[in-house]
Each structure stands twice: as structure tokens, then as C-alpha cells.
Design an enzyme around this catalytic site. Structure first.
Site, PDB file in Angstrom:
ATOM      1  N   ASP A  95      -0.854  -8.756 -17.693  1.00  0.00           N
ATOM      2  CA  ASP A  95       0.309  -9.450 -18.235  1.00  0.00           C
ATOM      3  C   ASP A  95      -0.238 -10.605 -19.062  1.00  0.00           C
ATOM      4  O   ASP A  95      -1.316 -11.125 -18.784  1.00  0.00           O
ATOM      5  CB  ASP A  95       1.190  -9.938 -17.079  1.00  0.00           C
ATOM      6  CG  ASP A  95       2.552 -10.374 -17.572  1.00  0.00           C
ATOM      7  OD1 ASP A  95       2.812 -10.247 -18.793  1.00  0.00           O
ATOM      8  OD2 ASP A  95       3.349 -10.854 -16.754  1.00  0.00           O
ATOM      9  N   ASP A 130       5.547 -12.345 -24.965  1.00  0.00           N
ATOM     10  CA  ASP A 130       6.961 -12.490 -25.325  1.00  0.00           C
ATOM     11  C   ASP A 130       7.521 -13.790 -24.750  1.00  0.00           C
ATOM     12  O   ASP A 130       6.820 -14.535 -24.085  1.00  0.00           O
ATOM     13  CB  ASP A 130       7.757 -11.290 -24.802  1.00  0.00           C
ATOM     14  CG  ASP A 130       7.668 -11.160 -23.291  1.00  0.00           C
ATOM     15  OD1 ASP A 130       6.646 -11.579 -22.722  1.00  0.00           O
ATOM     16  OD2 ASP A 130       8.620 -10.658 -22.672  1.00  0.00           O
ATOM     17  N   CYS A 282       6.217   0.864  12.236  1.00  0.00           N
ATOM     18  CA  CYS A 282       5.342   1.422  11.209  1.00  0.00           C
ATOM     19  C   CYS A 282       4.062   1.874  11.894  1.00  0.00           C
ATOM     20  O   CYS A 282       3.706   1.387  12.966  1.00  0.00           O
ATOM     21  CB  CYS A 282       5.061   0.322  10.173  1.00  0.00           C
ATOM     22  SG  CYS A 282       3.728   0.689   9.037  1.00  0.00           S
ATOM     23  N   CYS A 284       0.976   2.128  10.049  1.00  0.00           N
ATOM     24  CA  CYS A 284      -0.165   1.925   9.150  1.00  0.00           C
ATOM     25  C   CYS A 284      -1.336   1.377   9.975  1.00  0.00           C
ATOM     26  O   CYS A 284      -1.189   1.101  11.166  1.00  0.00           O
ATOM     27  CB  CYS A 284       0.217   0.972   8.020  1.00  0.00           C
ATOM     28  SG  CYS A 284       0.308  -0.748   8.500  1.00  0.00           S
ATOM     29  N   CYS A 287      -0.453  -1.922  11.796  1.00  0.00           N
ATOM     30  CA  CYS A 287       0.554  -1.828  12.856  1.00  0.00           C
ATOM     31  C   CYS A 287       0.053  -0.989  14.031  1.00  0.00           C
ATOM     32  O   CYS A 287       0.456  -1.209  15.165  1.00  0.00           O
ATOM     33  CB  CYS A 287       1.850  -1.270  12.291  1.00  0.00           C
ATOM     34  SG  CYS A 287       2.527  -2.328  11.013  1.00  0.00           S
TER      35      CYS A 287
END
Ligand SMILES: [Zn+2]
Length: 550
Positions: A95, A130, A282, A284, A287
Site C-alpha cells: 500500500d 490516492d 476452534c 487450530c 487452541c
């Protein structure tokens, strides 16, 4: 060299599957392909809580970083490329510093410098500098940001030298939809591989999802459908499905880390404060290997890192779920599950009916999987509105069939070959003068010839639907009958709420249009032997009555 020479949208972006305005696609960059929808985790160029290499190992194909901060940290003449700086081999998007303009008012670099710098560090995807509109009610200011962004786009196109970076054209205008539309049209006519909708972060912080939906659709209505669209700064898993369904392909977000810093645990249906969690919903790596106590007792930095890793996993899982929904043709169902995570998100889908034509024009005509219908919100599904329009605008009645036999859906599919329906058709004298239609939620009227086409035959609907759906479906039936103007109507009904609504609407119509109406009421067992005998008797009686004058 101008950007036009390197610009080949068709080569860079390929759409593989579509549902609603969402798509699974492939975007080619010089460092490899990215499958879209894609979320770029935003990483700081020098100070990362989770290293870009680890992010890649989790399964993310690309990351985003800030070129302005990179330039400040390493100087404008840096020799290293961004991939080396981040230790990330896959595609890197940068960016230009517009977010810093939004936050601090200005930055210490100009457009030409930021373009030169992003080319120097070898960004795969880069954004021109921009002027973000942000969340402002000041129309004059919003107009100025659009004018300036368009002017800078032209300036950027003239100064871009390389041919390898994919350049992003930002679309500004904020909550001023006509300005968004105007800016989208301007950017669409310029040669950017990717277009991006700016300024949604503040809109989302205020939970202005209705405005966000309108901003995205104002944008989509004015750009080519085969252009990838990036939604800047959006990445909460609960809103990704909605944004994808509206046609956003790329996302970038630092929210995984920002939320983690505030002890927030992301889920696909919202955010939970760590202190409020008793069970980790969760599995993952974080977790699975930690208890709540471990997380709470960890030193702040470690806790933030663990939460960031979990948050990244949840976002990735949601992106994969969205892709699967697109392939299955079930994105609408997923969106409606997700929007129930917050009243403001839920409210935002109530305006989709205004954009029906946009959805109908771009979503697939037929799908592999059936359609699940739950409630009145599903009336806005392109499949429903498309079928209703089709029967009125494109379908024509078989010749001579001036007597309508209006039946409830039979017990077996396909309806046209149901045993009872076949028997009824056989019992008719001069069958060519009759036309059988089924009255069916949510389609209204389904002519027997169309009862096997998609989506009618593939629709699964609960027996208990809301009154708005019932009224709306009855209206669709009446629109059909008003259009085809039968001479006589035989209506076979049970005592269910939907059937009662059909009777009252049809009765009123027949009175207005001076059509003869015969209603055969059959209680619950509308397809029972007795009910069918009674309907046959009514049809036979018609025959004797009409024969009499001869
Ligand atoms: Zn987890």
C-alpha cells in the site's frame, strides 16, 4: 513504457467458479498465482508479531505491507527487494501510504516517489497514492478526494515504468454513492489490473454495513465484471462472505493483530473477549495446545502472538469455506448465516432487493446443488426472482389452454409425472383446453411444463414459512394469472395458511377479472383419494354444464 503495454486483465485474472457476484478466481503475479477470494494479512515491514514466513506456512499465499513505512525504515534508495525484507517468497502487495494520509493528514513522499519506490522494491501488487475520502458527510471534501484521486491515477499511469507489477486503481467517494459510481467509472476506463474500493475501514468501525453494501454495489455496477475488486482494510471473518457475495475478490487486514492486542478472539460469527471465553471453539494449533488459563497467564507479547495466530487461522478457514460455498452454489446460505452474527450486518441484506438486476445478470443460471429456502430474506435470491420473471416474460401458454387447474405441489417429484397428477390429466375430457399449474412458495405459479427445471425441482423449503413470504409468493401467483388471463380457474386447496392465502387472493382476482372460479376445499389430505375424486367430479360437472347449450 506506459502501464497500457503491460496491462492484460484477461491474462492476469481468470474466473473459475461463480455464485451471486462472488467468484473463485486466479490472479497471476510475477511471484506466483493467488487464488481468490484472497485475504492479505497486513504485516509491518520491520516489526511483526507473526513472521511472514509463518503466515505462509499456515496456508496464506500472499501478504501486504506498507510501502511508505518501508521507505521510511530503509530509505528511498534501498537495494533489498520487499520479498527479502519480509522473508516472504510469495506475492507481496504494498500500500502506498494512503492510510497514513487518512490517519495523519499527509505523508512525507509524493506520488512519483511512491511509484518509483514500489517498483524498486519489486512489489507484485502496488497501489497508487490516492486521497482517501474516509467517513465524511462533507460532500465538497468527498468530491475533492475523487477529483484528486482520478488526477493522480492519470499522473501515476504516466510515471509507471516497469511492466511486472500489477497496479491497483483506488475508488473513492466514501458514503456518497453517486461519487463512488462516478469514480468507479473513471477508474474502470483506465488501465489498472485491479480496482479497489477505498475508505471502508471507518465505515465498518461504525457498523455502517448497509452503507458498505451500497458502496460496494455502486462500485460493481460501474466496473467490468471480469476485473478483480479489492476491498481495502476489511478482514473480519464474519463479514467476508457478505463482501465476497457482492463481488469483492481481495481483502487486506491487520485486524488479526489489532484484535489480538486488545485480547480479542475472532470467530466467524463475531469477536469474543478473552476474559469471557470458557471453551475455545476452534482446533487450530493454538487452541489445541493451550487452555484458556495458559492464554490468560501468558506474558502480554506471547498472548498477543498466540491470539494473532488463532485469528489468522479463523480468517483463512472462513476464506476456504467461502470458496467451497461458491463451488457448491451455496454462498447465499452462508451469507445469511453470517449476517445473523450482528443486527447491523443482518440489516444490510435487507437492501439487496434494490440490486436484483445486478445479481441476476451475473450469477449462474443453473447450479449443481439444490436451493434451501428459509424465510423472506431468501425472496431476494437471484434464482427466485429470475424464475418469477421468466414465467411472466418469456414463457407462453400451450395453445387453447384457457382453463387453469391450480394444484398444490404433488407428493412426488417430478411433479409432472406424479401418479395422482397423471391420473387427473387422464380423466380430463379435451385435455388440451386445460392447463395445470402448481402454486408453490416462493415461486408463485409453476406451469407443469416448467416443474422440472432449475430451481423449482431443486428447492427445499420448510413447511412453516413466515407470513411475508406467503404474501409475496401469493402476489407472484396473481401476477402470473393477471398476465395470462385464463377464462376459468379450478383451485384445489387444503386448509393450510398458504393455501388459504391463495384462495383469498385468487378469489379477489377472479371477481375483478370476471373469471369463473371453482374452489375444491380438501382439508389436510389434499392428495387423498377422496379429495381427488371430488376435484374430478367438479371438473366433470363443468363438462356437463358447458355441454348443455348444445
Ligand atoms: Zn484457534
Amino acid at each position: 513504457m506506459t502501464i497500457t503495454d503491460s496491462w492484460k486483465i484477461k491474462d492476469a485474472f481468470e474466473i473459475k467458479s461463480k455464485d451471486l457476484l462472488g467468484r473463485v478466481g486466479r490472479l497471476r503475479t510475477k511471484s506466483g498465482s493467488i487464488e481468490t477470494p484472497c485475504l492479505f494479512p497486513v504485516v509491518h515491514p520491520t516489526n511483526q508479531i507473526v513472521a511472514p514466513k509463518e503466515i505462509r506456512e499456515m496456508g496464506y499465499e500472499a501478504v501486504m505491507t506498507n510501502a511508505y513505512l518501508t521507505r521510511r525504515a530503509f530509505g528511498p534508495d534501498v537495494k533489498k527487494g520487499i520479498h527479502e525484507i519480509l522473508g516472504f517468497e510469495g506475492p507481496v502487495a504494498t500500500d502506498s501510504g494512503a492510510y497514513q494520509i487518512l490517519t495523519y493528514g499527509d505523508i512525507e513522499a509524493n506520488q512519483a516517489e511512491m511509484i518509483e519506490f514500489q517498483e524498486r522494491i519489486g512489489s507484485d501488487i502496488a497501489v497508487i497514492l490516492d486521497i482517501p475520502t474516509g467517513l465524511t458527510a462533507n460532500r465538497r471534501y468527498a468530491e475533492r478526494t475523487v477529483e484528486e484521486t482520478v488526477r493522480r491515477a492519470d499522473q501515476a499511469i504516466a510515471s509507471i515504468k516497469g511492466r511486472e507489477t500489477l497496479w491497483v486503481g483506488p475508488i473513492q467517494g466514501g458514503i456518497h454513492l453517486d461519487l463512488v459510481a462516478q469514480c468507479a467509472e473513471e477508474m474502470n476506463s483506465r488501465h489498472f489490473t485491479i480496482l479497489a474500493l477505498g475508505s471502508p475501514t471507518q465505515v465498518m468501525e461504525q457498523y455502517m454495513y448497509k452503507e458498505l453494501v451500497q458502496m460496494i454495489l455502486a462500485c460493481k455496477a460501474n466496473i467490468q465484471s471480469n476485473r478483480p475488486l479489492h476491498l481495502f482494510g476489511a478482514g473480519h471473518p464474519s463479514m467476508l462472505a457478505l463482501a465476497v457475495s457482492l463481488g469483492c475478490d481481495l481483502f487486506d487486514s491487520a485486524s488479526y493483530a489489532l484484535y489480538a492486542r486488545r485480547n480479542r478472539y475472532l470467530t466467524s460469527s463475531g469477536t469474543i473477549r478473552l476474559e469471557d471465553i470458557e471453551y475455545l471453539p476452534c482446533s487450530c494449533s493454538v487452541c489445541n495446545n493451550s487452555s484458556i488459563k495458559d492464554l490468560v497467564d501468558s506474558p502480554p507479547q506471547e498472548r498477543m502472538r498466540k491470539l494473532s495466530i488463532h485469528n489468522l487461522n479463523v480468517c483463512l478457514e472462513e476464506i476456504r469455506r467461502i470458496k467451497q460455498s461458491i463451488v457448491e452454489g451455496r454462498l447465499w446460505e452462508l451469507v445469511l448465516q453470517r449476517v445473523r452474527s450482528h443486527p447491523k450486518l443482518y440489516e444490510s441484506v435487507n437492501i439487496l432487493w434494490k440490486y436484483r438486476s445486478l445479481f441476476e445478470g451475473q450469477s449462474p443460471i443453473s447450479k449443481k446443488k439444490g436451493l434451501f429456502f428459509f424465510d423472506y430474506l431468501d425472496l431476494d435470491r437471484p434464482e427466485v426472482t429470475r424464475f418469477r420473471q421468466y414465467v411472466v416474460k418469456r414463457y407462453s401458454l400451450p395453445d387453447e389452454s384457457r382453463v387453469l387447474i391450480l394444484l398444490p405441489p404433488p407428493l412426488t417429484k417430478p411433479w409432472g409425472t406424479d401418479k395422482n397428477v397423471k391420473e387427473l390429466l387422464r380423466s380430463l375430457d379435451k385435455p388440451e383446453s386445460y392447463h395445470v399449474c402448481f402454486y408453490k412458495i416462493p415461486y408463485g405459479a409453476v406451469p407443469i411444463e416448467l416443474s422440472e427445471v432449475y430451481p423449482v425441482a431443486q428447492t427445499e423449503i420448510s413447511r412453516h414459512v413466515d407470513i411475508t413470504t406467503i404474501s409475496d409468493s401469493a402476489e407472484a401467483l396473481i401476477e402470473y394469472m393477471r398476465h395470462f388471463k385464463y377464462n376459468e380457474v379450478f383451485l384445489h386447496v387444503s386448509d393450510e395458511v398458504w393455501d388459504k392465502k391463495v384462495v383469498s387472493k385468487v378469489r379477489r382476482l377472479c371477481r375483478e377479472e370476471h373469471q369463473k372460479l371453482v374452489v375444491s376445499y380438501q382439508g389436510q389430505d389434499v392428495w387423498g383419494v377422496k379429495a381427488l375424486q371430488s376435484l374430478s367430479a367438479l371438473l366433470k360437472r363443468r363438462r356437463t354444464v358447458t355441454k348443455k347449450p348444445k
